[in-house]
Design a protein around this motif. Sequence first.
Motif, mmCIF file in Angstrom:
data_model
loop_
_atom_site.group_PDB
_atom_site.id
_atom_site.type_symbol
_atom_site.label_atom_id
_atom_site.label_comp_id
_atom_site.label_asym_id
_atom_site.label_seq_id
_atom_site.Cartn_x
_atom_site.Cartn_y
_atom_site.Cartn_z
ATOM 1 N N GLY A 251 0.785 -1.145 0.186
ATOM 2 C CA GLY A 251 0.105 -0.067 0.185
ATOM 3 C C GLY A 251 0.670 1.229 -0.049
ATOM 4 O O GLY A 251 2.059 1.218 -0.222
ATOM 5 N N LEU A 252 0.146 2.469 0.222
ATOM 6 C CA LEU A 252 1.053 3.693 0.136
ATOM 7 C C LEU A 252 1.231 4.109 1.521
ATOM 8 O O LEU A 252 2.252 4.843 1.499
ATOM 9 C CB LEU A 252 -0.176 4.739 -0.519
ATOM 10 N N ASP A 253 0.795 3.869 2.559
ATOM 11 C CA ASP A 253 1.051 4.150 3.836
ATOM 12 C C ASP A 253 2.009 3.541 4.584
ATOM 13 O O ASP A 253 1.899 2.428 5.081
ATOM 14 C CB ASP A 253 -0.490 4.348 4.655
ATOM 15 N N PRO A 254 3.051 4.364 4.942
ATOM 16 C CA PRO A 254 4.282 3.481 5.809
ATOM 17 C C PRO A 254 3.877 3.118 6.835
ATOM 18 O O PRO A 254 4.650 2.118 7.445
ATOM 19 C CB PRO A 254 5.522 4.983 5.578
ATOM 20 N N SER A 255 3.051 3.818 7.671
ATOM 21 C CA SER A 255 2.811 3.211 8.785
ATOM 22 C C SER A 255 1.971 1.874 8.929
ATOM 23 O O SER A 255 1.896 1.141 9.979
ATOM 24 C CB SER A 255 1.761 4.281 9.723
ATOM 25 N N LYS A 256 1.577 1.360 7.699
ATOM 26 C CA LYS A 256 0.840 0.183 7.749
ATOM 27 C C LYS A 256 1.894 -1.039 6.869
ATOM 28 O O LYS A 256 1.398 -2.064 6.458
ATOM 29 C CB LYS A 256 -0.390 0.271 6.965
ATOM 30 N N MET A 257 2.926 -0.546 6.828
ATOM 31 C CA MET A 257 3.803 -1.700 6.000
ATOM 32 C C MET A 257 4.702 -2.292 7.036
ATOM 33 O O MET A 257 4.818 -2.036 8.307
ATOM 34 C CB MET A 257 5.035 -0.739 5.290
ATOM 35 N N PHE A 258 5.300 -3.380 6.652
ATOM 36 C CA PHE A 258 6.003 -4.315 7.345
ATOM 37 C C PHE A 258 7.367 -3.836 7.675
ATOM 38 O O PHE A 258 8.248 -3.921 6.641
ATOM 39 C CB PHE A 258 5.893 -5.645 6.682
ATOM 40 N N PRO A 259 7.893 -3.873 8.933
ATOM 41 C CA PRO A 259 9.396 -3.479 9.160
ATOM 42 C C PRO A 259 10.446 -4.654 8.683
ATOM 43 O O PRO A 259 10.007 -5.751 9.208
ATOM 44 C CB PRO A 259 9.470 -3.332 10.695
ATOM 45 N N LEU A 260 11.436 -4.231 7.652
ATOM 46 C CA LEU A 260 12.183 -5.361 7.394
ATOM 47 C C LEU A 260 13.559 -5.330 8.161
ATOM 48 O O LEU A 260 14.222 -6.440 8.319
ATOM 49 C CB LEU A 260 12.297 -5.093 5.818
ATOM 50 N N ALA A 261 14.141 -4.229 8.268
ATOM 51 C CA ALA A 261 15.497 -3.851 8.870
ATOM 52 C C ALA A 261 15.484 -2.728 9.633
ATOM 53 O O ALA A 261 14.802 -1.696 9.097
ATOM 54 C CB ALA A 261 16.325 -3.848 7.910
ATOM 55 N N ASP A 262 16.284 -2.665 10.673
ATOM 56 C CA ASP A 262 16.553 -1.424 11.644
ATOM 57 C C ASP A 262 18.254 -1.266 11.504
ATOM 58 O O ASP A 262 18.917 -2.102 11.355
ATOM 59 C CB ASP A 262 16.151 -1.513 12.894
ATOM 60 N N LEU A 263 18.278 0.180 11.398
ATOM 61 C CA LEU A 263 19.689 0.835 11.448
ATOM 62 C C LEU A 263 19.775 1.640 12.534
ATOM 63 O O LEU A 263 19.494 2.719 12.514
ATOM 64 C CB LEU A 263 20.084 1.133 10.042
ATOM 65 N N CYS A 264 20.378 1.061 13.527
ATOM 66 C CA CYS A 264 20.548 1.955 14.718
ATOM 67 C C CYS A 264 21.585 2.762 15.133
ATOM 68 O O CYS A 264 21.483 3.434 16.108
ATOM 69 C CB CYS A 264 20.276 0.834 15.954
ATOM 70 N N HIS A 265 22.792 2.539 14.269
ATOM 71 C CA HIS A 265 23.953 3.185 14.480
ATOM 72 C C HIS A 265 24.694 3.808 13.355
ATOM 73 O O HIS A 265 24.254 3.232 12.238
ATOM 74 C CB HIS A 265 24.962 2.476 15.175
ATOM 75 N N SER A 266 25.493 4.657 13.433
ATOM 76 C CA SER A 266 26.195 5.502 12.297
ATOM 77 C C SER A 266 27.189 4.325 11.765
ATOM 78 O O SER A 266 27.799 3.566 12.390
ATOM 79 C CB SER A 266 27.078 6.477 12.774
ATOM 80 N N PHE A 267 27.498 4.237 10.399
ATOM 81 C CA PHE A 267 28.466 3.677 9.632
ATOM 82 C C PHE A 267 28.699 4.139 8.450
ATOM 83 O O PHE A 267 27.941 4.999 7.709
ATOM 84 C CB PHE A 267 28.048 2.265 9.588
ATOM 85 N N HIS A 268 30.036 3.946 7.984
ATOM 86 C CA HIS A 268 30.539 4.096 6.511
ATOM 87 C C HIS A 268 30.732 2.899 5.924
ATOM 88 O O HIS A 268 31.598 2.134 6.373
ATOM 89 C CB HIS A 268 31.535 5.192 6.518
ATOM 90 N N GLY A 269 30.270 2.779 4.849
ATOM 91 C CA GLY A 269 30.580 1.861 4.132
ATOM 92 C C GLY A 269 29.482 1.373 3.348
ATOM 93 O O GLY A 269 28.757 2.024 2.321
ATOM 94 N N SER A 270 28.880 0.019 3.090
ATOM 95 C CA SER A 270 27.843 -0.432 2.141
ATOM 96 C C SER A 270 26.931 -1.430 3.042
ATOM 97 O O SER A 270 27.301 -2.307 3.609
ATOM 98 C CB SER A 270 28.399 -0.920 1.007
ATOM 99 N N ALA A 271 25.602 -0.779 2.989
ATOM 100 C CA ALA A 271 24.585 -2.162 3.314
ATOM 101 C C ALA A 271 23.303 -2.282 2.389
ATOM 102 O O ALA A 271 23.042 -1.223 1.961
ATOM 103 C CB ALA A 271 24.078 -1.590 4.804
#
Length: 322
Positions: A251-271
Amino acid sequence: MPSAFQLRCHLVLIFLAALKGEARYLEVREAGEDEPFLLLSEDLKRELSAGQIYRRSLRCIDMLSIEGQFSFSAEQPQLHCATFFIGEPEELITIDYDFVNIDCQGGDFLKVFDGWILKGEKFPSSLDHPLPTSQRYVDFCESGNSQRSIRSSQNVAMIFFRIHQPGNGFTVTVKKNANLFPCNVISQTPSGRFTMVIPHQHRNCSFSIIYPVVIKISDLILGHLNGLFLKKPSAGCTGMGDFVELLGGTGLDPSKMFPLADLCHSFHGSAQMKIGCDNTVLRMVSSGKHVNRVTFEYYQLDLQELENRKENSIEEFCFPSI
């Protein structure tokens, strides 16, 4: 076969790039009823860049990605009409009423919505927009001449209208304004690169890509250390005031989407993550204590790869993989 969400959104965005290639601009010339949204020609772009004002009539269901003056005149009762406006990520949209001739007492209406709404789902979601939902609507029949200019809070906006009497209608002028710190964005294309910055502001920002994509995050600054976590019931960024999450859904609404990954801290590189959902959202939550920044690029997943995943009966939500 496209999903139900893709079919519903065909009139606004989804198949534009799929059908016409990686198109950054939408056509706003007179197109046939069977193909209302085509690519904006190079000749027309050159003419408009020379300072000419573009003008054309609106259809009952329409979409615009360009500045100009647009008019609608009902040839018959039109009861369920909408025009979707979209700009570049760093643009806001201003809609000015030039002329309005509708019968408010007879049931006509003309409303501007700050964002997009489709089948009851909103972008930005109520959690990410600075205004409550009721204040995101501006009803001409209620405000009249007191508010003849409305500016969006992000790169998308829309108008709803209902007109019963043939000959009645309206004219609006659409302008673009620079947005120094874009927050909520819908991408016009299935590929691109973007840097989202939230400078000491307590707000949430979502970047929506209405395609299955590969998304690569190359730089994340949140004011603390390193970490990328796949979403699990007992894991995530609970308690963190600043983080980025990747969401997927149909759908269109982010609040109704499924959470797939969290990025909790800073990093430099590639994810990197492959997300096979109809809609992919990168969402940044900011406490206002830091200058948070994330840089990412994205491109559309190969159709064969999507089909292979389905044939292999992978049950993970929207086929996420690192």
